[in-house]
Enzyme design. Structure first.
Site, PDB file in Angstrom:
ATOM      1  N   ASP A 142       0.842  -1.197   0.000  1.00  8.27           N
ATOM      2  CA  ASP A 142       0.000   0.000   0.000  1.00  8.27           C
ATOM      3  C   ASP A 142       0.876   1.245   0.000  1.00  8.27           C
ATOM      4  O   ASP A 142       1.279   1.741   1.047  1.00  8.27           O
ATOM      5  CB  ASP A 142      -0.929   0.013   1.212  1.00  8.27           C
ATOM      6  CG  ASP A 142      -1.967   1.136   1.130  1.00  8.27           C
ATOM      7  OD1 ASP A 142      -1.789   2.040   0.308  1.00  8.27           O
ATOM      8  OD2 ASP A 142      -2.944   1.094   1.900  1.00  8.27           O
ATOM      9  N   HIS A 156       0.181   8.007   3.643  1.00  9.11           N
ATOM     10  CA  HIS A 156       0.850   7.415   4.788  1.00  9.11           C
ATOM     11  C   HIS A 156       2.341   7.754   4.863  1.00  9.11           C
ATOM     12  O   HIS A 156       3.043   7.254   5.745  1.00  9.11           O
ATOM     13  CB  HIS A 156       0.668   5.894   4.754  1.00  9.11           C
ATOM     14  CG  HIS A 156      -0.772   5.496   4.618  1.00  9.11           C
ATOM     15  ND1 HIS A 156      -1.699   5.720   5.599  1.00  9.11           N
ATOM     16  CD2 HIS A 156      -1.442   4.918   3.579  1.00  9.11           C
ATOM     17  CE1 HIS A 156      -2.889   5.280   5.197  1.00  9.11           C
ATOM     18  NE2 HIS A 156      -2.755   4.802   3.978  1.00  9.11           N
ATOM     19  N   ILE A 188      -0.811   9.498   8.221  1.00  7.32           N
ATOM     20  CA  ILE A 188      -1.475   8.620   9.174  1.00  7.32           C
ATOM     21  C   ILE A 188      -1.073   7.167   8.916  1.00  7.32           C
ATOM     22  O   ILE A 188      -0.617   6.810   7.831  1.00  7.32           O
ATOM     23  CB  ILE A 188      -3.005   8.762   9.087  1.00  7.32           C
ATOM     24  CG1 ILE A 188      -3.515   8.352   7.692  1.00  7.32           C
ATOM     25  CG2 ILE A 188      -3.427  10.183   9.431  1.00  7.32           C
ATOM     26  CD1 ILE A 188      -5.029   8.339   7.559  1.00  7.32           C
ATOM     27  N   GLY A 211      -4.999   2.050   7.972  1.00  9.14           N
ATOM     28  CA  GLY A 211      -6.031   1.381   8.749  1.00  9.14           C
ATOM     29  C   GLY A 211      -5.813  -0.114   8.807  1.00  9.14           C
ATOM     30  O   GLY A 211      -6.045  -0.752   9.844  1.00  9.14           O
TER      31      GLY A 211
END
Length: 294
Positions: free
Chosen positions: A188, A193, A208, A211
């Site tokens: 990912d 991120h 961040i 998830g």
């Protein structure tokens, strides 16, 4: 509208082939915080090739390509800005234990498009099977901000409150400042991120944590504390991403064991429910509606 619901729902399923080996599994495990302490017998199950156990959430990155939340954006009927996309939830059903190396055929399809008013919600289903039959089924909920409001079906409510009463177990799991940089090597590469400028454009003060990284960390904690460290006892795992984690923060995980009829003790649990919060931000919600079925 960049999302054509009719086209997305009527499109033929997309199939592909994925492969993975032990290094991919080890990298994923390290990306969700395995290996601390480095010589701990339980951690060596995730990091040492001659005794490798595969955490079921590895299915979300198996093959090393874009995960469902990104690959779903290239399906027919979907053309959106990645900065408007948020992963809203993830469910996973494993049909048998995942091998440490393998080849599988995946089938992706959008099964629902909901109008949430300020956003559109796509539900992407992925089925994976190898020569011996089905391996896993995953569903990703993908929110696209600013793409709702066309008068479509709002879909079912998926909000879930934690069980009443004190949790059976409370544990904390720290994240590292560089954790997102390591986790993204499993496939990912969304700049949300890693790139501060992109994160600000998406509305966050800084990059961040994925998830799905939090998702995997939480499942690992459940396996360790509720399922006798046995990854093969996980049949399904689901969670809603109700908040973000910034790398370097600490997860606080509250767990409730829901017993089978007439049972007592860890082995009789019919479900484990979890609420995950960020310690440093006054227990701000991170994961809700978290359920593991052993």
């Amino acid at each position: 509208m960049p999302i054509d619901a009719a086209q997305a729902l009527s499109a033929a399923p997309r199939t592909g082939e994925i492969t993975w080996d032990r290094k991919d599994v080890q990298l994923y495990h390290l990306g969700i915080g395995a290996g601390v302490p480095a010589t701990g017998p339980g951690e060596l199950r995730y990091t040492l090739e001659d005794r490798l156990h595969v955490l079921p959430s590895f299915a979300t990155v198996a093959g090393g390509g874009p995960p469902g939340v990104i690959s779903g954006l290239s399906l027919p009927g979907v053309d959106v800005d990645l900065a408007r996309v948020l992963h809203g939830g993830q469910s996973l059903t494993v049909h048998r234990p995942l091998p440490a190396r393998g080849t599988a055929t995946t089938t992706d399809r959008i099964t629902a498009v909901y109008d949430k008013g300020t956003a559109a919600l796509l539900v992407l289903r992925t089925d994976a099977a190898d020569a011996d039959g089905p391996l896993w089924t995953a569903e990703a909920e993908i929110f696209v901000r600013g793409e709702g409001g066309w008068g479509g079906d709002r879909g079912p409510s998926t909000r879930s409150e934690p069980p009443a009463g004190a949790p059976d177990t409370v544990t904390e799991r720290p994240t590292r400042e560089d954790q997102a940089l390591l986790y993204r090597l499993s496939g990912d590469a969304n700049p949300l991120h890693a790139d501060p400028a992109f994160a600000r454009r998406a509305g966050f003060e800084r990059p961040i944590l994925h998830g799905l990284c939090t998702y995997g960390m939480t499942l690992k904690a459940v396996v360790e504390t509720q399922l006798d460290e046995d990854v093969t006892r996980v049949r399904s795992w689901a969670a809603r991403f109700d908040g973000v984690v910034y790398p370097g923060e600490t997860l606080r995980l509250r767990m409730w064991r829901q017993r089978g009829e007439g049972g007592s003790g860890r082995g009789s649990a019919s479900a484990v429910r979890v609420a995950a919060t960020a310690v440093e931000r006054a227990d701000a919600p991170v994961l809700t509606g978290v359920v593991a079925l052993p």
